[in-house]
Design a protein around this motif. Structure first.
Motif, PDB file in Angstrom:
ATOM      1  N   CYS A 125       0.851  -1.197   0.000  1.00 20.72           N
ATOM      2  CA  CYS A 125       0.000   0.000   0.000  1.00 20.72           C
ATOM      3  C   CYS A 125       0.885   1.245   0.000  1.00 20.72           C
ATOM      4  O   CYS A 125       2.040   1.206   0.428  1.00 20.72           O
ATOM      5  CB  CYS A 125      -0.927  -0.008   1.215  1.00 20.72           C
ATOM      6  SG  CYS A 125      -2.122  -1.370   1.168  1.00 20.72           S
ATOM      7  N   ASP A 126       0.329   2.362  -0.445  1.00 21.23           N
ATOM      8  CA  ASP A 126       1.140   3.584  -0.567  1.00 21.23           C
ATOM      9  C   ASP A 126       1.430   4.215   0.786  1.00 21.23           C
ATOM     10  O   ASP A 126       2.514   4.744   1.023  1.00 21.23           O
ATOM     11  CB  ASP A 126       0.401   4.593  -1.458  1.00 21.23           C
ATOM     12  CG  ASP A 126       0.109   3.994  -2.814  1.00 21.23           C
ATOM     13  OD1 ASP A 126       1.084   3.664  -3.521  1.00 21.23           O
ATOM     14  OD2 ASP A 126      -1.066   3.805  -3.155  1.00 21.23           O
ATOM     15  N   VAL A 127       0.432   4.170   1.658  1.00 17.68           N
ATOM     16  CA  VAL A 127       0.551   4.817   2.973  1.00 17.68           C
ATOM     17  C   VAL A 127       0.012   3.840   4.015  1.00 17.68           C
ATOM     18  O   VAL A 127      -0.941   3.109   3.742  1.00 17.68           O
ATOM     19  CB  VAL A 127      -0.286   6.127   3.004  1.00 17.68           C
ATOM     20  CG1 VAL A 127      -0.138   6.836   4.348  1.00 17.68           C
ATOM     21  CG2 VAL A 127       0.108   7.065   1.867  1.00 17.68           C
ATOM     22  N   ARG A 128       0.656   3.826   5.189  1.00 22.43           N
ATOM     23  CA  ARG A 128       0.180   2.986   6.282  1.00 22.43           C
ATOM     24  C   ARG A 128       0.058   3.818   7.549  1.00 22.43           C
ATOM     25  O   ARG A 128       0.966   4.610   7.858  1.00 22.43           O
ATOM     26  CB  ARG A 128       1.168   1.836   6.579  1.00 22.43           C
ATOM     27  CG  ARG A 128       1.132   0.699   5.590  1.00 22.43           C
ATOM     28  CD  ARG A 128       2.385  -0.117   5.652  1.00 22.43           C
ATOM     29  NE  ARG A 128       3.552   0.683   5.274  1.00 22.43           N
ATOM     30  CZ  ARG A 128       3.848   1.048   4.033  1.00 22.43           C
ATOM     31  NH1 ARG A 128       3.101   0.651   3.039  1.00 22.43           N
ATOM     32  NH2 ARG A 128       4.910   1.801   3.777  1.00 22.43           N
ATOM     33  N   VAL A 129      -1.036   3.631   8.265  1.00 27.02           N
ATOM     34  CA  VAL A 129      -1.180   4.231   9.587  1.00 27.02           C
ATOM     35  C   VAL A 129      -1.562   3.109  10.541  1.00 27.02           C
ATOM     36  O   VAL A 129      -2.118   2.092  10.124  1.00 27.02           O
ATOM     37  CB  VAL A 129      -2.248   5.349   9.595  1.00 27.02           C
ATOM     38  CG1 VAL A 129      -1.820   6.519   8.727  1.00 27.02           C
ATOM     39  CG2 VAL A 129      -3.618   4.838   9.157  1.00 27.02           C
ATOM     40  N   ALA A 130      -1.220   3.313  11.820  1.00 25.77           N
ATOM     41  CA  ALA A 130      -1.404   2.211  12.768  1.00 25.77           C
ATOM     42  C   ALA A 130      -2.132   2.671  14.017  1.00 25.77           C
ATOM     43  O   ALA A 130      -1.966   3.808  14.474  1.00 25.77           O
ATOM     44  CB  ALA A 130      -0.044   1.629  13.161  1.00 25.77           C
ATOM     45  N   ALA A 131      -2.911   1.761  14.577  1.00 22.93           N
ATOM     46  CA  ALA A 131      -3.447   1.932  15.926  1.00 22.93           C
ATOM     47  C   ALA A 131      -2.314   1.574  16.896  1.00 22.93           C
ATOM     48  O   ALA A 131      -1.396   0.831  16.532  1.00 22.93           O
ATOM     49  CB  ALA A 131      -4.640   1.002  16.120  1.00 22.93           C
ATOM     50  N   PRO A 132      -2.371   2.072  18.136  1.00 25.21           N
ATOM     51  CA  PRO A 132      -1.274   1.789  19.077  1.00 25.21           C
ATOM     52  C   PRO A 132      -1.052   0.289  19.298  1.00 25.21           C
ATOM     53  O   PRO A 132       0.069  -0.153  19.546  1.00 25.21           O
ATOM     54  CB  PRO A 132      -1.740   2.461  20.379  1.00 25.21           C
ATOM     55  CG  PRO A 132      -2.814   3.425  19.979  1.00 25.21           C
ATOM     56  CD  PRO A 132      -3.402   2.963  18.687  1.00 25.21           C
ATOM     57  N   GLU A 133      -2.117  -0.516  19.184  1.00 29.61           N
ATOM     58  CA  GLU A 133      -1.963  -1.960  19.444  1.00 29.61           C
ATOM     59  C   GLU A 133      -1.554  -2.750  18.186  1.00 29.61           C
ATOM     60  O   GLU A 133      -1.416  -3.974  18.232  1.00 29.61           O
ATOM     61  CB  GLU A 133      -3.230  -2.558  20.073  1.00 29.61           C
ATOM     62  CG  GLU A 133      -4.556  -2.225  19.423  1.00 29.61           C
ATOM     63  CD  GLU A 133      -5.090  -0.815  19.744  1.00 29.61           C
ATOM     64  OE1 GLU A 133      -4.542  -0.127  20.622  1.00 29.61           O
ATOM     65  OE2 GLU A 133      -6.057  -0.405  19.062  1.00 29.61           O
ATOM     66  N   ALA A 134      -1.334  -2.033  17.085  1.00 31.59           N
ATOM     67  CA  ALA A 134      -0.873  -2.726  15.867  1.00 31.59           C
ATOM     68  C   ALA A 134       0.561  -3.206  16.060  1.00 31.59           C
ATOM     69  O   ALA A 134       1.318  -2.629  16.841  1.00 31.59           O
ATOM     70  CB  ALA A 134      -0.958  -1.778  14.670  1.00 31.59           C
ATOM     71  N   ARG A 135       0.923  -4.270  15.365  1.00 30.00           N
ATOM     72  CA  ARG A 135       2.325  -4.695  15.315  1.00 30.00           C
ATOM     73  C   ARG A 135       2.540  -5.510  14.053  1.00 30.00           C
ATOM     74  O   ARG A 135       1.587  -6.086  13.513  1.00 30.00           O
ATOM     75  CB  ARG A 135       2.727  -5.480  16.576  1.00 30.00           C
ATOM     76  CG  ARG A 135       1.922  -6.725  16.842  1.00 30.00           C
ATOM     77  CD  ARG A 135       2.223  -7.263  18.270  1.00 30.00           C
ATOM     78  NE  ARG A 135       1.724  -8.613  18.471  1.00 30.00           N
ATOM     79  CZ  ARG A 135       0.488  -8.901  18.852  1.00 30.00           C
ATOM     80  NH1 ARG A 135      -0.381  -7.936  19.069  1.00 30.00           N
ATOM     81  NH2 ARG A 135       0.122 -10.160  19.010  1.00 30.00           N
ATOM     82  N   PHE A 136       3.794  -5.508  13.599  1.00 27.74           N
ATOM     83  CA  PHE A 136       4.150  -6.312  12.433  1.00 27.74           C
ATOM     84  C   PHE A 136       4.779  -7.613  12.939  1.00 27.74           C
ATOM     85  O   PHE A 136       5.772  -7.565  13.677  1.00 27.74           O
ATOM     86  CB  PHE A 136       5.160  -5.576  11.545  1.00 27.74           C
ATOM     87  CG  PHE A 136       4.578  -4.397  10.788  1.00 27.74           C
ATOM     88  CD1 PHE A 136       4.212  -4.522   9.455  1.00 27.74           C
ATOM     89  CD2 PHE A 136       4.392  -3.171  11.406  1.00 27.74           C
ATOM     90  CE1 PHE A 136       3.670  -3.452   8.741  1.00 27.74           C
ATOM     91  CE2 PHE A 136       3.858  -2.085  10.711  1.00 27.74           C
ATOM     92  CZ  PHE A 136       3.491  -2.229   9.380  1.00 27.74           C
ATOM     93  N   VAL A 137       4.200  -8.743  12.528  1.00 30.82           N
ATOM     94  CA  VAL A 137       4.790 -10.049  12.849  1.00 30.82           C
ATOM     95  C   VAL A 137       5.150 -10.665  11.495  1.00 30.82           C
ATOM     96  O   VAL A 137       4.252 -10.971  10.706  1.00 30.82           O
ATOM     97  CB  VAL A 137       3.768 -10.949  13.592  1.00 30.82           C
ATOM     98  CG1 VAL A 137       4.364 -12.323  13.861  1.00 30.82           C
ATOM     99  CG2 VAL A 137       3.304 -10.292  14.893  1.00 30.82           C
ATOM    100  N   ILE A 138       6.446 -10.801  11.234  1.00 31.93           N
ATOM    101  CA  ILE A 138       6.820 -11.216   9.869  1.00 31.93           C
ATOM    102  C   ILE A 138       6.243 -12.607   9.580  1.00 31.93           C
ATOM    103  O   ILE A 138       5.717 -12.851   8.499  1.00 31.93           O
ATOM    104  CB  ILE A 138       8.349 -11.141   9.649  1.00 31.93           C
ATOM    105  CG1 ILE A 138       8.871  -9.758  10.092  1.00 31.93           C
ATOM    106  CG2 ILE A 138       8.706 -11.414   8.188  1.00 31.93           C
ATOM    107  CD1 ILE A 138       8.135  -8.548   9.511  1.00 31.93           C
ATOM    108  N   GLY A 139       6.373 -13.507  10.553  1.00 34.93           N
ATOM    109  CA  GLY A 139       5.490 -14.677  10.555  1.00 34.93           C
ATOM    110  C   GLY A 139       5.964 -15.912   9.825  1.00 34.93           C
ATOM    111  O   GLY A 139       5.800 -17.010  10.339  1.00 34.93           O
ATOM    112  N   PHE A 140       6.565 -15.786   8.685  1.00 38.98           N
ATOM    113  CA  PHE A 140       6.835 -16.966   7.855  1.00 38.98           C
ATOM    114  C   PHE A 140       7.758 -17.980   8.548  1.00 38.98           C
ATOM    115  O   PHE A 140       7.543 -19.180   8.457  1.00 38.98           O
ATOM    116  CB  PHE A 140       7.471 -16.542   6.526  1.00 38.98           C
ATOM    117  CG  PHE A 140       6.645 -15.559   5.743  1.00 38.98           C
ATOM    118  CD1 PHE A 140       5.655 -15.993   4.874  1.00 38.98           C
ATOM    119  CD2 PHE A 140       6.844 -14.190   5.865  1.00 38.98           C
ATOM    120  CE1 PHE A 140       4.897 -15.100   4.135  1.00 38.98           C
ATOM    121  CE2 PHE A 140       6.091 -13.291   5.138  1.00 38.98           C
ATOM    122  CZ  PHE A 140       5.111 -13.736   4.277  1.00 38.98           C
ATOM    123  N   SER A 141       8.785 -17.484   9.205  1.00 35.63           N
ATOM    124  CA  SER A 141       9.780 -18.423   9.749  1.00 35.63           C
ATOM    125  C   SER A 141       9.190 -19.285  10.858  1.00 35.63           C
ATOM    126  O   SER A 141       9.650 -20.404  11.083  1.00 35.63           O
ATOM    127  CB  SER A 141      11.017 -17.678  10.257  1.00 35.63           C
ATOM    128  OG  SER A 141      10.691 -16.918  11.401  1.00 35.63           O
TER     129      SER A 141
END
Ligand code: T3D
Length: 256
Positions: A118-134
C-alpha cells in the motif's frame, strides 16, 4: 457473511477484511474478493482512494493456516502464490489511485506484504508487524523480501524474519513502516487521511506511483516469482510440516 466488506463514500472505497473470528486470515475467497474489488476500483471513476483495514482487533494474520491443511498434504505453494498474493500485490502497486492501509491491529505473514504494498500505512497503538513466515518454516513471500528491507534495511528485516519477534507500532513509526500512530479515534483519523487523499490530485498520484515503482520496485515481478519458487521448496520441507503441526496444536515448533 462476506469475507470482504466494501463501502464507497465521498470517493473513498473502504475495504474491510471480515473474518474477525479467524484473525482476518486470508482464505481463497477473501483473496478473490480483494482482487475483484481492486479490479473494479481501477476502472471506477467514483473511486479516488482506497482504505484497507480489518474488522475486529487484528488487521490480518496472513494466510489461513487451516486452509493450508485442508488444501491437502502436498499443495503447490508456487501455484497458490501465482493465483493469490502475487497478482494482488501487483494490483495494489499498479492501481493509479492512493491506497491507505489502516492497521487496526497486528498484521502477519502475507498481510505484511499486502500492507507494505500500500502507498501509505497508519497504525493503531496496538498494531504490530509479525513477519510470521519463519515460525512455520517458510520464506517471506508477497514481496516481503523486497518491501521490508526497502523500508527498514536488510539487517533489521532479516533479524525480524529470523526471530519472528513482533515490531510494535512505535518502532514501526520510527522506522518508517507506518507514517502515523493514531492514539485516539484511530478509524476516524484514518478516514480523514483517506478523505484528504481522495480530494488530492489523484491523476498525479497515479503517475507518481508509476515513477516510484520504476525507481524503487523495478524488480518486483521478478522477486515475486523467485519467492514463489522458494516457497514451493520450503513448503515441502519437514520444517514446514513441523511448523504447521505446531501452530495447529498450539505449541512451539521443534526444528531439527
Ligand atoms: O502458498 C502460500 O500462500 C504460502 C504463503 C503463506 C503466507 C503466510 O501468510 S504464512 C504466515 C501465516 N501467518 C502466521 O504465521 C501468523 C500466525 N498468527 C499470529 O502470529 C497471531 O495470531 C497474530 C499476531 C496475527 C495475532 O495474535 P493474537 O495474539 O492477537 O491472536 P491469536 O490468539 O494468536 O489468534 C486469534 C485466533 O486466530 C486464534 O484462534 P482461536 O485460538 O481463537 O481458535 C488463532 O489460532 C487464529 N489464527 C491466527 N492466525 C491464524 C489463525 N488461524 C488461521 N490462520 C492463521 N494464519
Amino acid at each position: 457473511m462476506p469475507t470482504l466488506l466494501s463501502n464507497l463514500r465521498s470517493g473513498v472505497l473502504a475495504l474491510t477484511l471480515n473474518r474477525p473470528e479467524r484473525a482476518n486470515a486470508f482464505d481463497f475467497e477473501m483473496i478473490e474478493e480483494l482482487q475483484a474489488a481492486f479490479k473494479l476500483a481501477a476502472s471506477d471513476a467514483q473511486t479516488r482512494a482506497i482504505l484497507l483495514t480489518g474488522a475486529g482487533r487484528v488487521f490480518s494474520a496472513g494466510q489461513d493456516l487451516d486452509e493450508m491443511k485442508v488444501v491437502g498434504g502436498t499443495p503447490s505453494y508456487r501455484d497458490h502464490l501465482l493465483k493469490t498474493y502475487n497478482p494482488l500485490v501487483l494490483q495494489i502497486r499498479q492501481i493509479e489511485k492512493p491506497v491507505l492501509a489502516a492497521l487496526n491491529g497486528p498484521c502477519a505473514g502475507a498481510a505484511v506484504g499486502i500492507a507494505l504494498a500500500c502507498d501509505v500505512r497508519v497504525a493503531a497503538p496496538e498494531a504490530r508487524f509479525v513477519i510470521g513466515f519463519s515460525g512455520i518454516g517458510l520464506v517471506p513471500d508477497s514481496a516481503v523480501s523486497l518491501l521490508l528491507p526497502a523500508v527498514i534495511g536488510l539487517g533489521r528485516a532479516e533479524y525480524y524474519f529470523m526471530t519472528n519477534k513482533p515490531i510494535p507500532a512505535q518502532e514501526a513509526l520510527e522506522w518508517g513502516l507506518v507514517s502515523h500512530v493514531f492514539e485516539v479515534d484511530f478509524m476516524g483519523q484514518a478516514r480523514t487521511l483517506a478523505d484528504q487523499l481522495a480530494a488530492g490530485p489523484v491523476g498525479a498520484f497515479g503517475l507518481a506511483k508509476r515513477a516510484f515503482n520504476r525507481a524503487v520496485l523495478q524488480r518486483l515481478e521478478d522477486v515475486l516469482n523467485t519467492e514463489a519458487e522458494l516457497q514451493e521448496r520450503a513448503g515441502k520441507s519437514s520444517e514446514h510440516r513441523e511448523g504447521i503441526a505446531a501452530f495447529l496444536e498450539k505449541r512451539k515448533p521443534k526444528f531439527h
